[in-house]
Every structure is written in structure tokens, then in C-alpha cells.
Design an enzyme around this catalytic site. Structure first.
Site, PDB file in Angstrom:
ATOM      1  N   HIS A  20       1.301  -1.469   0.222  1.00  0.00           N
ATOM      2  CA  HIS A  20       0.054   0.262   0.393  1.00  0.00           C
ATOM      3  C   HIS A  20       0.976   1.432   0.097  1.00  0.00           C
ATOM      4  O   HIS A  20       1.813   1.588   0.984  1.00  0.00           O
ATOM      5  CB  HIS A  20      -0.897  -0.044   1.274  1.00  0.00           C
ATOM      6  CG  HIS A  20      -2.090  -1.528   1.194  1.00  0.00           C
ATOM      7  ND1 HIS A  20      -3.229  -1.253   1.027  1.00  0.00           N
ATOM      8  CD2 HIS A  20      -1.512  -2.466   2.211  1.00  0.00           C
ATOM      9  CE1 HIS A  20      -3.712  -2.085   0.956  1.00  0.00           C
ATOM     10  NE2 HIS A  20      -2.618  -3.150   1.181  1.00  0.00           N
ATOM     11  N   HIS A 202      -8.341  -8.304  -0.214  1.00  0.00           N
ATOM     12  CA  HIS A 202      -7.747  -8.425   1.008  1.00  0.00           C
ATOM     13  C   HIS A 202      -9.127  -9.796   1.769  1.00  0.00           C
ATOM     14  O   HIS A 202     -10.120  -9.393   1.688  1.00  0.00           O
ATOM     15  CB  HIS A 202      -8.061  -7.339   1.969  1.00  0.00           C
ATOM     16  CG  HIS A 202      -6.138  -6.324   1.962  1.00  0.00           C
ATOM     17  ND1 HIS A 202      -6.132  -5.862   0.800  1.00  0.00           N
ATOM     18  CD2 HIS A 202      -5.688  -6.085   2.777  1.00  0.00           C
ATOM     19  CE1 HIS A 202      -5.440  -5.252   0.800  1.00  0.00           C
ATOM     20  NE2 HIS A 202      -4.750  -5.625   1.963  1.00  0.00           N
ATOM     21  N   GLU A 205      -8.716 -11.397   6.620  1.00  0.00           N
ATOM     22  CA  GLU A 205      -7.967 -10.951   7.744  1.00  0.00           C
ATOM     23  C   GLU A 205      -8.420 -10.767   8.861  1.00  0.00           C
ATOM     24  O   GLU A 205      -7.540 -10.995   9.906  1.00  0.00           O
ATOM     25  CB  GLU A 205      -7.797  -9.611   7.346  1.00  0.00           C
ATOM     26  CG  GLU A 205      -6.432  -8.507   7.200  1.00  0.00           C
ATOM     27  CD  GLU A 205      -5.957  -7.225   6.818  1.00  0.00           C
ATOM     28  OE1 GLU A 205      -7.086  -6.796   5.963  1.00  0.00           O
ATOM     29  OE2 GLU A 205      -5.279  -6.627   7.438  1.00  0.00           O
ATOM     30  N   ASP A 287       2.880  -5.338   2.944  1.00  0.00           N
ATOM     31  CA  ASP A 287       2.235  -4.750   3.002  1.00  0.00           C
ATOM     32  C   ASP A 287       2.491  -3.104   3.043  1.00  0.00           C
ATOM     33  O   ASP A 287       1.880  -2.573   2.599  1.00  0.00           O
ATOM     34  CB  ASP A 287       1.219  -5.664   4.757  1.00  0.00           C
ATOM     35  CG  ASP A 287      -0.360  -5.308   5.233  1.00  0.00           C
ATOM     36  OD1 ASP A 287      -0.804  -4.914   3.323  1.00  0.00           O
ATOM     37  OD2 ASP A 287      -0.663  -5.270   5.442  1.00  0.00           O
ATOM     38  N   ASP A 288       2.904  -2.763   4.306  1.00  0.00           N
ATOM     39  CA  ASP A 288       3.345  -1.542   4.665  1.00  0.00           C
ATOM     40  C   ASP A 288       4.048  -1.575   5.225  1.00  0.00           C
ATOM     41  O   ASP A 288       4.688  -1.378   6.637  1.00  0.00           O
ATOM     42  CB  ASP A 288       2.326  -1.211   5.364  1.00  0.00           C
ATOM     43  CG  ASP A 288       0.918  -1.261   5.169  1.00  0.00           C
ATOM     44  OD1 ASP A 288       0.016  -0.001   4.190  1.00  0.00           O
ATOM     45  OD2 ASP A 288      -0.121  -1.890   5.970  1.00  0.00           O
TER      46      ASP A 288
HETATM   47  C1  ZJS Z   1      -3.906  -2.569  10.390  1.00  0.00           C
HETATM   48  C2  ZJS Z   1      -3.196  -3.084   9.833  1.00  0.00           C
HETATM   49  C3  ZJS Z   1      -2.730  -4.590  10.570  1.00  0.00           C
HETATM   50  C4  ZJS Z   1      -2.805  -3.480   8.674  1.00  0.00           C
HETATM   51  C5  ZJS Z   1      -2.192  -4.406   7.164  1.00  0.00           C
HETATM   52  N1  ZJS Z   1      -3.436  -4.647   6.926  1.00  0.00           N
HETATM   53  C6  ZJS Z   1      -4.336  -3.700   6.012  1.00  0.00           C
HETATM   54  N2  ZJS Z   1      -5.253  -4.638   6.117  1.00  0.00           N
HETATM   55  C7  ZJS Z   1      -6.432  -3.663   5.510  1.00  0.00           C
HETATM   56  N3  ZJS Z   1      -6.178  -2.751   4.760  1.00  0.00           N
HETATM   57  C8  ZJS Z   1      -5.141  -1.805   5.009  1.00  0.00           C
HETATM   58  C9  ZJS Z   1      -3.915  -2.357   5.545  1.00  0.00           C
HETATM   59  N4  ZJS Z   1      -3.364  -2.344   5.234  1.00  0.00           N
HETATM   60  C10 ZJS Z   1      -2.704  -0.838   4.116  1.00  0.00           C
HETATM   61  N5  ZJS Z   1      -4.502  -0.637   4.205  1.00  0.00           N
HETATM   62  C11 ZJS Z   1      -5.117   0.681   3.312  1.00  0.00           C
HETATM   63  O1  ZJS Z   1      -4.498   1.161   2.601  1.00  0.00           O
HETATM   64  C12 ZJS Z   1      -4.284   2.162   2.863  1.00  0.00           C
HETATM   65  C13 ZJS Z   1      -3.017   3.276   3.275  1.00  0.00           C
HETATM   66  O2  ZJS Z   1      -2.687   3.265   1.580  1.00  0.00           O
HETATM   67  P1  ZJS Z   1      -2.831   4.037   1.034  1.00  0.00           P
HETATM   68  O3  ZJS Z   1      -3.593   5.388   1.437  1.00  0.00           O
HETATM   69  O4  ZJS Z   1      -4.387   3.288   0.215  1.00  0.00           O
HETATM   70  O5  ZJS Z   1      -1.994   4.176  -0.474  1.00  0.00           O
HETATM   71  C14 ZJS Z   1      -5.411   2.211   3.999  1.00  0.00           C
HETATM   72  O6  ZJS Z   1      -5.947   3.452   4.271  1.00  0.00           O
HETATM   73  C15 ZJS Z   1      -5.847   1.276   3.933  1.00  0.00           C
HETATM   74  O7  ZJS Z   1      -7.091   0.915   3.480  1.00  0.00           O
HETATM   75 ZN    ZN Z   2      -2.767  -4.983   2.204  1.00  0.00          ZN
END
Ligand code: ZJS
Ligand code: ZN
Length: 348
Positions: A20, A202, A205, A287-288
Site C-alpha cells: 500500500h 484482502h 484478515e 503490506d506496509d
Molecule cells: C491495520 C493493519 C494490521 C494493516 C495491514 N492490513 C491492511 N488491511 C486492510 N487494508 C489495509 C492494510 N494496510 C493498508 N491498508 C489500506 O491501505 C490504506 C493506506 O494506503 P493508501 O492510502 O491506499 O495508499 C489504508 O487506509 C487501508 O485502506
Molecule cells: Zn494489505
């Protein structure tokens, strides 16, 4: 871990399929953003989860809100996307599928269309600078925004798929799994599939999503993110596993994300083991990387040390990921050749 081992994982050519954009922002880039917006009073501890730290899922989603405050103009997005792409390249990633949720920001005049255009611009700039990485984009649907926004997002993705010469390859469904239901998003996802966008969803989860997972697996999606609670040993079901197997749907697995977000209790209990032992297509992803303070080399190293994978097995894992990318076969062939060229240096 010793330096020689570190070097192996960094030099290992890798494919990143689940990243992401705003979760991937590094410490250094956050510094730059904070200095651009000192009035927000945002500190580093609010944007990343350090070594050994754990957070609830809700706390993790709060982190994204803070990062979104820091990234709210075209200039921010351009810098963030460029930095993230270059960081993945420096980590040995040769092919990256970046995903991001188009946002509009009233204060700055940012529109969803400009958002996507800016990410595309960053990809093109890195290409023109000959950064050694092939980058594609997945437009993301945030599940909390419901049916209509999902459909709008699909239309936007469709438009960009046609106008960007293959840079936009698919659609991601993400966001807080506790909010919203997949059944409301089904028409949008169906439309995306029909127009040729690949789908990465996803799924499962958190434990309470069996019904939704069953429904969405019927599409079927092209890849699944996490799938933490699909298999019977963790409260899923054999019929969900059967659907994954029958449709041969690859899983994007993010070890540190799941441990730090506490949906998996420790690395050794990660569902990578279940699917890998079955020989089911599984791809290690970050993921992040910013939020979870990791990178793809480290995730491969963690998988190897936790599950006792040999260097040959790790090589095979990164090589097989090529088969599950959303870009066309010509790109797969180029990547396979790259792996062939690099292999002799790594296994001297
Ligand atoms: C909370 C956690 C354990 C995170 C990892 N698992 C995740 N599950 C679902 N959506 C996610 C996750 N990590 C990021 N995102 C999505 O990615 C977005 C951030 O990246 P972007 O603004 O789309 O560029 C978040 O607001 C969310 O919508
Ligand atoms: Zn993800």
C-alpha cells in the site's frame, strides 16, 4: 543475523505484489513530510510501529489517518511514490505492484483523478531515470466507503487501464475489515473483472469473515491478500481451502504486518506454513513497509529463519512469484531472464 546472510536477501531479486503506497512511506520520507507541515504536530511515533512493538488492528488503522494528513497534495504524492519506488528498487525488488486508494482533499483541491495521474507520473519518472524496477499500479477500493464509491473507483481504474499503456493492471479491495460487507461491493468487483482488471482482495484478515470470503471467492479473484483465517485450523473451513485450491488462487502473505497487527500470535504460527507445506502458490510481501518498519529482504529472511528454508528454497520462492504478477506474459519472460542472469552470482 550476520552480514553475509543480510547481503543474500538484499541481493535476492524479488517481486513485491502487496504494498500500500501510504503504508510504505519510509522514516526518511516521513521526516520530509513533517518538515513540510510542522503545524500538524505529527511525530514519528505516530506513523510507524517499531521493532518488537504490537498494535491492535484499530490502532494500525489510526496510523493511516495520520499519514493521510501528511500526504494531501500532488507534490506529496509525487514525492512519496517516487521515494517508495526507489526504496523498493534499492532493496532488490525488480517488479513492484503498488496499490493505493484514490483520495480527494477539499483543502488542497486534490481530486481522485489527479491522485491516480500523480502516482502514474512517479512511475513514469522512475522509468525515465532507468531505476531498475518494473512498477505497475492497482487502484484500491476502501471497503468502508460502500457500493457507489466502489463503482466509481472501478470506472476510474478502467479509464486508467486503457490510457496508461498497461501501467494500471488491477484493483485492490482493502480497508478496515471490521467495516462494511463484501456483498455490497460485489457488483463493482464483477464489473472490474469483466472489463479486464485483475482482482486482488484482502480476504479473511480477521476471523469473522467466513461468509464474505465464501461469497467473494466465487468471483473468483486473481489473488488474495492475507487469507489469515481461511483454513480449518484457525476457524476457517475446508470448503474455503478447496475453493482456493480449485481456482489456484495465489496468496500474498505479509508476516510482520500480521504479527504486529496481532492477527497472528507469533512468526512461527503464521499461516505461511500451512499453505507453503501444501505447495499452494504463496508470495511473501510487505503490506506496509513504512508502518511496520520492515522491507521485503527482511520478510524473506524472517520466513527462511522461522520455517527453516534453504537458500535454494528461498530462491525458488522469489522466482515463482513471477508467475503470479498481473502484468502480461512478455513481462514474466523478461523477469525470468533477469533471474537466470543473476543466479550464478548468488550461488557461486
Ligand atoms: C491495520 C493493519 C494490521 C494493516 C495491514 N492490513 C491492511 N488491511 C486492510 N487494508 C489495509 C492494510 N494496510 C493498508 N491498508 C489500506 O491501505 C490504506 C493506506 O494506503 P493508501 O492510502 O491506499 O495508499 C489504508 O487506509 C487501508 O485502506
Ligand atoms: Zn494489505
Amino acid at each position: 543475523m550476520d552480514n553475509e546472510a543480510d547481503a543474500f536477501y538484499r541481493e535476492l531479486p524479488k517481486v513485491e505484489l502487496h504494498a500500500h503506497l501510504n503504508g510504505s512511506v519510509s522514516f526518511q520520507t516521513i521526516e520530509k513530510l513533517i518538515s513540510r507541515k510542522p503545524h500538524l504536530n505529527i511525530e514519528h511515533g505516530m506513523t510507524a510501529i517499531g521493532k518488537g512493538q504490537l498494535r491492535t488492528l484499530d490502532e494500525c488503522f489510526q496510523v493511516f489517518k495520520v499519514i493521510h494528513q501528511l500526504v494531501d497534495t500532488e507534490e506529496d504524492i509525487l514525492m512519496v511514490a517516487t521515494d517508495v519506488i526507489k526504496e523498493f528498487a534499492a532493496d532488490g525488488v525488480k517488479y513492484l505492484e503498488l496499490r493505493s486508494t484514490p483520495r480527494e482533499e477539499e483543502n488542497t483541491g486534490l481530486t481522485k483523478k489527479r491522485y491516480v495521474e500523480t502516482v502514474i507520473k512517479a512511475i513514469q519518472q522512475c522509468k525515465s531515470e532507468e531505476v531498475d524496477i518494473d512498477v505497475r499500479f492497482l487502484v484500491a477500493i476502501d471497503r468502508r466507503n460502500g457500493t457507489e464509491v466502489a463503482m466509481e473507483t472501478v470506472k476510474l481504474a478502467e479509464e486508467f487501464m486503457l490510457s496508461t499503456d498497461g501501467l494500471v493492471v488491477g484493483l485492490d479491495l482493502s480497508g478496515d475489515p471490521k467495516v462494511g460487507h463484501g456483498k455490497d461491493l460485489l457488483p463493482a468487483l464483477q464489473r472490474a473483472k469483466n472489463c479486464g482488471l485483475k482482482l486482488s482482495l484482502h480476504l479473511s484478515e480477521i476471523p469473522s469473515q467466513l461468509e464474505e470470503s465464501d461469497l467473494l471467492l466465487n468471483l473468483p479473484p486473481d489473488r488474495i491478500g492475507h487469507g489469515t483465517f481461511l483454513h480449518p485450523e484457525v476457524g476457517g473451513s475446508q470448503s474455503l481451502v478447496d475453493k482456493m485450491v480449485q481456482n489456484n488462487i495465489p496468496l500474498e502473505l505479509c508476516l510482520t504486518s500480521n504479527v504486529k497487527g496481532q492477527t497472528v500470535s507469533c512468526y512461527s504460527k503464521h499461516h505461511f506454513k500451512y499453505w507453503y507445506q501444501m505447495g499452494h502458490p504463496s508470495v511473501i510481501c510487505t503490506d506496509d513497509k513504512g508502518v511496520f518498519s520492515t522491507d521485503l529482504s527482511q520478510e524473506y529472511q524472517l520466513a527462511a529463519s522461522t520455517f527453516g528454508l534453504s537458500r535454494e528454497a528461498v530462491w525458488k520462492l522469489s522466482q515463482q512469484a513471477i508467475d503470479y504478477i498481473f502484468a502480461p506474459d512478455t513481462v514474466k519472460q523478461q523477469l525470468k531472464q533477469k533471474w537466470i542472469d543473476i543466479q550464478p552470482q548468488m550461488f557461486k
